[in-house]
Structure formats: C-alpha cells, structure tokens
Design a protein around this motif. Structure first.
Motif, PDB file in Angstrom:
ATOM      1  N   ALA A  77     -32.233 -41.372 -25.745  1.00 57.04           N
ATOM      2  CA  ALA A  77     -31.308 -40.860 -27.062  1.00 57.04           C
ATOM      3  C   ALA A  77     -31.509 -42.104 -28.114  1.00 57.04           C
ATOM      4  O   ALA A  77     -31.798 -41.840 -29.400  1.00 57.04           O
ATOM      5  CB  ALA A  77     -29.901 -41.232 -26.655  1.00 57.04           C
ATOM      6  N   ALA A  78     -31.852 -43.287 -27.746  1.00 59.52           N
ATOM      7  CA  ALA A  78     -32.170 -44.259 -28.730  1.00 59.52           C
ATOM      8  C   ALA A  78     -33.624 -43.843 -29.490  1.00 59.52           C
ATOM      9  O   ALA A  78     -33.816 -44.018 -30.659  1.00 59.52           O
ATOM     10  CB  ALA A  78     -32.389 -45.655 -28.023  1.00 59.52           C
ATOM     11  N   GLU A  97     -33.116 -40.946 -31.925  1.00 65.93           N
ATOM     12  CA  GLU A  97     -32.321 -41.496 -33.011  1.00 65.93           C
ATOM     13  C   GLU A  97     -33.269 -42.112 -33.832  1.00 65.93           C
ATOM     14  O   GLU A  97     -33.323 -42.013 -35.209  1.00 65.93           O
ATOM     15  CB  GLU A  97     -31.349 -42.081 -32.648  1.00 65.93           C
ATOM     16  CG  GLU A  97     -30.206 -41.474 -32.152  1.00 65.93           C
ATOM     17  CD  GLU A  97     -28.993 -42.476 -31.770  1.00 65.93           C
ATOM     18  OE1 GLU A  97     -28.661 -43.523 -32.431  1.00 65.93           O
ATOM     19  OE2 GLU A  97     -27.975 -42.042 -31.165  1.00 65.93           O
ATOM     20  N   LEU A 103     -35.637 -39.385 -35.555  1.00 68.68           N
ATOM     21  CA  LEU A 103     -34.936 -38.746 -36.531  1.00 68.68           C
ATOM     22  C   LEU A 103     -34.701 -39.594 -37.845  1.00 68.68           C
ATOM     23  O   LEU A 103     -34.643 -38.953 -38.622  1.00 68.68           O
ATOM     24  CB  LEU A 103     -33.411 -38.105 -36.090  1.00 68.68           C
ATOM     25  CG  LEU A 103     -33.699 -37.092 -34.875  1.00 68.68           C
ATOM     26  CD1 LEU A 103     -32.242 -36.619 -34.342  1.00 68.68           C
ATOM     27  CD2 LEU A 103     -34.230 -35.706 -35.576  1.00 68.68           C
ATOM     28  N   ALA A 104     -34.319 -40.600 -37.551  1.00 68.32           N
ATOM     29  CA  ALA A 104     -34.197 -41.591 -38.919  1.00 68.32           C
ATOM     30  C   ALA A 104     -35.493 -41.433 -39.557  1.00 68.32           C
ATOM     31  O   ALA A 104     -35.512 -41.914 -40.870  1.00 68.32           O
ATOM     32  CB  ALA A 104     -33.965 -43.012 -38.489  1.00 68.32           C
TER      33      ALA A 104
END
Length: 123
Positions: A54-55, A58, A61-62
């Motif tokens: 998940a990290a 993220e 996506l950032a």
C-alpha cells in the motif's frame, strides 16, 4: 491394616486420575495457545506485507500528474413510461382518440354502447 491399605490405594488412584486430568487440560491449553500464536503471527506478517504494498502504491500515485480532461456533458434521458404506450389504453379508447384527432364521429361498436336519443341533443 488391609482396610487402611485399601483406602490409601483408592486415594492414590483418585489422586493419579485427577493429576492426569489436570495434565491433559494443560496439554490441550498449550496446543490451543501455540495455534493461536501461529495464527496471530501469520496475520501480522500478511498485514505488514500488505502495508508495504500500500505504501508503494501511494508513493506511485503521488508521483502521477493528472493528465486527463473530464468533459461534463449534460445527458438528457427520456424515461419510457407505460402511459406513453398503448398498454394502458383499451382498443375502444384508442379508436375514440383516433376519431377525435381526425374530427370524425365514431360509430358505436355495439348497440348497448349507443347513447340515448335525448343525451345526444343536450346542446
């Protein structure tokens, strides 16, 4: 003396049975505890692995920029209701509507539907 020996042996047998019962309970509790710990360790490992994924997602996506344009167009929907179809009207009602649109006077389908003579001259 034999009676005393018999009571002692009976007490010893009961004590051995109780000790065996308690030891069996401890053994089963230890098995349950080890199974529970193994399950908890597996869950913790899965949660850690999923947290890492998940990290990473993220972070990816950032870094992305919004490169899409959203065009919002109004959508007009016409809902088809049974009122607009001929499902609700009986054939006689459709015939009367057609005659009314054409401006003609319909002939009665059967004599029972005919109006009385004095009702037609109500004007």
């Amino acid at each position: 003396m034999t009676r005393m020996r018999l009571i002692f042996l009976a007490t010893l047998a009961v004590a051995i049975a109780a000790a065996g019962w308690a030891a069996r309970g401890w053994f089963e509790d230890a098995q349950r505890l080890s199974a529970e710990r193994a399950t908890r360790e597996a869950i913790d490992a899965a949660m850690e692995r999923e947290s890492e994924i998940a990290a990473q997602v993220e972070a990816a996506l950032a870094d992305l920029e919004a490169n899409e344009r959203i065009i919002d167009r109004g959508i007009i929907r016409e809902i088809e209701k049974p009122v607009y179809r001929r499902m609700c009207l009986e054939p006689d009602a459709i015939r009367l509507l057609n005659h009314a649109a054409a401006g003609t006077v319909p002939e009665p389908a059967d004599p029972d539907d005919a109006l009385p003579d004095d009702a037609a001259q109500a004007d």
